[in-house]
Design a protein around this motif. Sequence first.
Motif, mmCIF file in Angstrom:
data_model
loop_
_atom_site.group_PDB
_atom_site.id
_atom_site.type_symbol
_atom_site.label_atom_id
_atom_site.label_comp_id
_atom_site.label_asym_id
_atom_site.label_seq_id
_atom_site.Cartn_x
_atom_site.Cartn_y
_atom_site.Cartn_z
ATOM 1 N N ASP A 395 0.829 -1.208 0.000
ATOM 2 C CA ASP A 395 0.000 0.000 0.000
ATOM 3 C C ASP A 395 0.866 1.263 0.000
ATOM 4 O O ASP A 395 0.565 2.236 -0.702
ATOM 5 N N VAL A 396 1.919 1.259 0.799
ATOM 6 C CA VAL A 396 2.815 2.425 0.849
ATOM 7 C C VAL A 396 3.405 2.687 -0.530
ATOM 8 O O VAL A 396 3.552 3.843 -0.967
ATOM 9 N N HIS A 397 3.714 1.631 -1.255
ATOM 10 C CA HIS A 397 4.293 1.779 -2.600
ATOM 11 C C HIS A 397 3.247 2.171 -3.631
ATOM 12 O O HIS A 397 3.486 3.047 -4.484
ATOM 13 N N ASN A 398 2.073 1.538 -3.582
ATOM 14 C CA ASN A 398 1.055 1.753 -4.621
ATOM 15 C C ASN A 398 0.272 3.041 -4.448
ATOM 16 O O ASN A 398 -0.228 3.597 -5.436
ATOM 17 N N PHE A 399 0.117 3.524 -3.209
ATOM 18 C CA PHE A 399 -0.732 4.688 -2.953
ATOM 19 C C PHE A 399 0.086 5.955 -2.742
ATOM 20 O O PHE A 399 -0.339 6.875 -2.048
ATOM 21 N N VAL A 400 1.275 5.999 -3.342
ATOM 22 C CA VAL A 400 2.157 7.152 -3.159
ATOM 23 C C VAL A 400 1.537 8.437 -3.706
ATOM 24 O O VAL A 400 1.891 9.547 -3.291
ATOM 25 N N SER A 401 0.584 8.315 -4.635
ATOM 26 C CA SER A 401 -0.074 9.497 -5.197
ATOM 27 C C SER A 401 -0.951 10.207 -4.171
ATOM 28 O O SER A 401 -1.269 11.387 -4.319
ATOM 29 N N SER A 402 -1.380 9.486 -3.128
ATOM 30 C CA SER A 402 -2.191 10.089 -2.063
ATOM 31 C C SER A 402 -1.322 10.252 -0.824
ATOM 32 O O SER A 402 -0.991 9.268 -0.146
ATOM 33 N N VAL A 403 -0.942 11.468 -0.533
ATOM 34 C CA VAL A 403 -0.088 11.739 0.624
ATOM 35 C C VAL A 403 -0.785 11.289 1.911
ATOM 36 O O VAL A 403 -0.150 10.716 2.818
ATOM 37 N N THR A 404 -2.094 11.532 1.987
ATOM 38 C CA THR A 404 -2.846 11.192 3.194
ATOM 39 C C THR A 404 -2.822 9.698 3.476
ATOM 40 O O THR A 404 -2.492 9.252 4.590
ATOM 41 N N ILE A 405 -3.161 8.894 2.475
ATOM 42 C CA ILE A 405 -3.275 7.451 2.676
ATOM 43 C C ILE A 405 -1.904 6.791 2.748
ATOM 44 O O ILE A 405 -1.697 5.847 3.511
ATOM 45 N N CYS A 406 -0.948 7.290 1.971
ATOM 46 C CA CYS A 406 0.408 6.747 2.050
ATOM 47 C C CYS A 406 0.981 6.960 3.455
ATOM 48 O O CYS A 406 1.625 6.071 4.021
ATOM 49 N N SER A 407 0.725 8.133 4.009
ATOM 50 C CA SER A 407 1.184 8.437 5.360
ATOM 51 C C SER A 407 0.477 7.546 6.385
ATOM 52 O O SER A 407 1.095 7.061 7.342
ATOM 53 N N PHE A 408 -0.814 7.315 6.190
ATOM 54 C CA PHE A 408 -1.589 6.464 7.094
ATOM 55 C C PHE A 408 -1.075 5.029 7.066
ATOM 56 O O PHE A 408 -0.871 4.396 8.111
ATOM 57 N N ALA A 409 -0.834 4.486 5.870
ATOM 58 C CA ALA A 409 -0.345 3.115 5.741
ATOM 59 C C ALA A 409 1.054 2.978 6.346
ATOM 60 O O ALA A 409 1.364 1.971 6.993
ATOM 61 N N ARG A 410 1.903 3.994 6.134
ATOM 62 C CA ARG A 410 3.263 3.940 6.675
ATOM 63 C C ARG A 410 3.247 3.962 8.206
ATOM 64 O O ARG A 410 3.972 3.209 8.858
ATOM 65 N N LYS A 411 2.394 4.820 8.790
ATOM 66 C CA LYS A 411 2.301 4.891 10.249
ATOM 67 C C LYS A 411 1.719 3.600 10.817
ATOM 68 O O LYS A 411 2.162 3.106 11.868
ATOM 69 N N LEU A 412 0.743 3.036 10.123
ATOM 70 C CA LEU A 412 0.147 1.778 10.560
ATOM 71 C C LEU A 412 1.185 0.659 10.534
ATOM 72 O O LEU A 412 1.237 -0.189 11.444
ATOM 73 N N LEU A 413 2.040 0.669 9.526
ATOM 74 C CA LEU A 413 3.112 -0.318 9.435
ATOM 75 C C LEU A 413 4.107 -0.148 10.588
ATOM 76 O O LEU A 413 4.558 -1.136 11.192
ATOM 77 N N GLU A 414 4.441 1.105 10.910
ATOM 78 C CA GLU A 414 5.355 1.368 12.028
ATOM 79 C C GLU A 414 4.767 0.859 13.348
ATOM 80 O O GLU A 414 5.469 0.250 14.165
ATOM 81 N N GLU A 415 3.493 1.133 13.563
ATOM 82 C CA GLU A 415 2.837 0.668 14.791
ATOM 83 C C GLU A 415 2.796 -0.851 14.840
ATOM 84 O O GLU A 415 2.980 -1.455 15.905
ATOM 85 N N LEU A 416 2.554 -1.485 13.690
ATOM 86 C CA LEU A 416 2.515 -2.942 13.634
ATOM 87 C C LEU A 416 3.866 -3.529 14.029
ATOM 88 O O LEU A 416 3.928 -4.499 14.804
ATOM 89 N N GLU A 417 4.936 -2.954 13.503
ATOM 90 C CA GLU A 417 6.276 -3.455 13.818
ATOM 91 C C GLU A 417 6.580 -3.298 15.318
ATOM 92 O O GLU A 417 7.207 -4.177 15.928
#
Length: 606
Positions: A395-417
């Motif tokens: 998602d972080v790679h595919n949704f790079v066009s949406s700053v909002t969702i890319c940021s959300f997916a990246r933060k969710l991944l960080e929390e998961l880790e």
Amino acid sequence: MSKKSNVWQFFYKANDTVATCCLCNRNYSRKGRGTTCLRNHLKSKHPVEFQTLAEDIRCLVKREVTYRLPQHPTTQLELKLHKIAPDPLEMDNEDQLFARCDEHLAQMFLNHSFDLIEGPGFINFVKVLNSGYVIKARGYYENILCRDIHNRLHVQVKQQVDLLGAISLSTSLWWANNDGLLSLSCFGITSDFKAQRFTLKCDALSYEDTDRVAYSIQGLISGLDMELSKKKVHCIIRDEATALAGALPDCSVSRLQMCVRFALQENQQLQNLYSKCKQIVEHFASSTMAQEQLKFIQEIRLKQEPCSIIDESPLRWNSIFDMMGRVLKMKDALSLYAEENSLVQIYPDEWLDIDLCKKVMQPCEEIIKMWSDPSTTASSVIPLVAALRDSLRTDVHNFVSSVTICSFARKLLEELEMKFSHITTDIKYLVATYLDPRYKQAFFNDREEQLVTNEVLQQLTSIQANDEGQPSLQKVKISSSQIKNESRIDTILDNILASGSAHNQTAATSVGSQSQFKNLLYLYNSEPKIERSMDPFIWWKANIKYSPMYGIVRQFLSAPAASASNEALLGESAHLYNDMQGHLSPESVSKILFIKSNSKASDNRV
């Protein structure tokens, strides 16, 4: 007794105390002078004749209740009889029948308020069915439930728990408005590899009584009136509300929900979008005219199946995303409505963000649904976290066009880790995954493989082989709460397992040696993984050659993926909490909830 009852068309009086059946010539002593036992005899021994009698009774009951109390809610009461009563002619006396009636009536209050017995409609209903039966006071039926039935069920649960070689415990606390349910559950696997779940304790709580809530959580396990050996308890899984002070919850569902919550809180753009959707929901909630106009747009102008706006709910962890998803589904109708009325506007890029957010959240919702199933064990935690990690990276790679969702997916991944970093070192998750023949070593690196091997070998040295038979291996039907073919997580898991097959075959050879247990592990590792649609318990039961491993299999696979949820039980018990505001004590409500929970679990066991 007068012969007004139509039951006398099948009986005649031999004398004042004896009635004789005209169909089978059996005599019956009528000490109580009632006709209920005569009707029950017809039902048991002469069903054809009883059918004609039953139709007359139904008409009489309907006429009596309708005439006396046409609007009383008890007129819609549905009585479900699961077992045919024994023939009264074979019972000692009518007192025995009435005692059974007392217990059955007491069990009605598992699902109905105690106020029921004081309703004139219900009293008249019982009189029509049996004029000889006397309805007792509330306390009488409360004692039957909280003393007789509770004590009997408590003994049965203890006996079943004693039969389990190893158990895992879970604690959970659910709230619905001001009503709380704190529970302690037990999981185990029987000698014939059947999963068992019991509720060991329930506490009915009030949100306003904060002191009792804290005290109950602290004493949930220590105050258990059932002795559990420490050696027998494999682990304790606590949800967020019952976690130890300063510690993260052990429950995987609670941890993943925390990941989503923190990721959403950190994303201001999504918060703003949520506020817009909330304003739209409140607009239609406050205006019936607006709802009708929106329905007209859907049905007449867009030729769509009408659907309603849904609001968020504090009882559902993902209700915010459900609300935003429903707004997206009604995008066309809401856009037309906004052109003609005053309504907050959602822009095209924001519609896209809602759509992408829904796609990011879909795997999270699927995984939480899987983990929430009581049959899902700790063996699924590592595989599903790995699948979610791959999904979020995509998602972080595919949704790079949406700053909002890319940021959300990246933060969710960080929390998961961060929230799930422990599973790569926690033995209970590592060994459980390894002992699941669907996964084995597919998700391990070299260090984790060695760690698991050492632990299993150490455990095996202290466990003797079990002498059990070998049934045939079966496939089981996947329930709606399990993995679905169209699931995104399902596809990711299949890809990971397929790519890990060659690695596992090579790693298996490193275990081979002359040691009996190492040879056993080598044999287990060399076998192909079973399909994920198969039941691992059936596989273990079928493969008797691995019987030396049965002890640790039952131990580590007893751990659930998440703490047992009693959300449904709480939702079905609002009447008990209402009674608790009046005459019913919290202790009595807790005992009745214990009965309900274990009765429900018993119904679900095959």
